[in-house]
Design a protein around this motif. Sequence first.
Motif, PDB file in Angstrom:
ATOM      1  N   ILE A 135       0.836  -1.205   0.000  1.00 55.08           N
ATOM      2  CA  ILE A 135       0.000   0.000   0.000  1.00 55.08           C
ATOM      3  C   ILE A 135       0.870   1.254   0.000  1.00 55.08           C
ATOM      4  N   GLN A 162       0.242   4.129   1.717  1.00 55.41           N
ATOM      5  CA  GLN A 162       0.162   4.902   2.955  1.00 55.41           C
ATOM      6  C   GLN A 162       1.402   4.666   3.827  1.00 55.41           C
ATOM      7  N   GLU A 203     -10.880   4.011   7.204  1.00 53.95           N
ATOM      8  CA  GLU A 203      -9.520   4.037   6.649  1.00 53.95           C
ATOM      9  C   GLU A 203      -8.883   2.650   6.696  1.00 53.95           C
ATOM     10  N   ALA A 257     -10.378   0.662   3.864  1.00 56.36           N
ATOM     11  CA  ALA A 257      -9.828   1.107   2.573  1.00 56.36           C
ATOM     12  C   ALA A 257      -8.400   0.598   2.386  1.00 56.36           C
ATOM     13  N   GLN A 258      -7.584   0.690   3.428  1.00 52.72           N
ATOM     14  CA  GLN A 258      -6.211   0.211   3.308  1.00 52.72           C
ATOM     15  C   GLN A 258      -6.156  -1.308   3.184  1.00 52.72           C
ATOM     16  N   SER A 265      -6.798  -2.004  -0.383  1.00 55.24           N
ATOM     17  CA  SER A 265      -5.597  -1.655  -1.142  1.00 55.24           C
ATOM     18  C   SER A 265      -4.509  -2.712  -0.955  1.00 55.24           C
ATOM     19  N   ALA A 314      -5.370  -5.722  -3.049  1.00 53.89           N
ATOM     20  CA  ALA A 314      -5.040  -5.493  -4.464  1.00 53.89           C
ATOM     21  C   ALA A 314      -3.525  -5.557  -4.675  1.00 53.89           C
ATOM     22  N   GLY A 315      -2.766  -4.964  -3.765  1.00 53.78           N
ATOM     23  CA  GLY A 315      -1.310  -5.003  -3.870  1.00 53.78           C
ATOM     24  C   GLY A 315      -0.761  -6.407  -3.759  1.00 53.78           C
ATOM     25  N   HIS A 362      -2.081  -3.185 -11.947  1.00 51.79           N
ATOM     26  CA  HIS A 362      -2.073  -2.479 -10.663  1.00 51.79           C
ATOM     27  C   HIS A 362      -0.717  -1.819 -10.425  1.00 51.79           C
ATOM     28  N   ARG A 368       0.403   2.419 -10.480  1.00 53.55           N
ATOM     29  CA  ARG A 368       1.044   3.091  -9.347  1.00 53.55           C
ATOM     30  C   ARG A 368       2.311   3.817  -9.776  1.00 53.55           C
TER      31      ARG A 368
END
Length: 98
Positions: A15, A17, A60, A63-64, A67, A70-71, A89, A93
């Motif tokens: 991710i 973040q 949050e 959402a992370q 993510s 997906a990562g 993906h 990025r």
Amino acid sequence: MKQAIATGEEIKRLIPQREPMLMIDAFYEATDTEADTGVTVSEDSLLVDEGMLSEAGLVEHIAQSASAFAGYKALMQDSTASDGTKSRHCEERSNPVD
């Protein structure tokens, strides 16, 4: 207790973040359709209110987690690709939006 397959710096490969907004600290497992993640809630977190994870913190984290899923799938796809191509993906990025 479950054994995490990704923690710490490994999470940061999944991710974008970073601290202090990092709201996932363990990635436990994934299937084709779902993932199991975790977060350790600490008093000094930006999204903790009166000792409890706030609604914004929960959103949050969700959402992370999505993510990170997906990562993770992108990394798995990259590691198994026989033709040397990267997953969409990862390409998205690394390329700026026009």
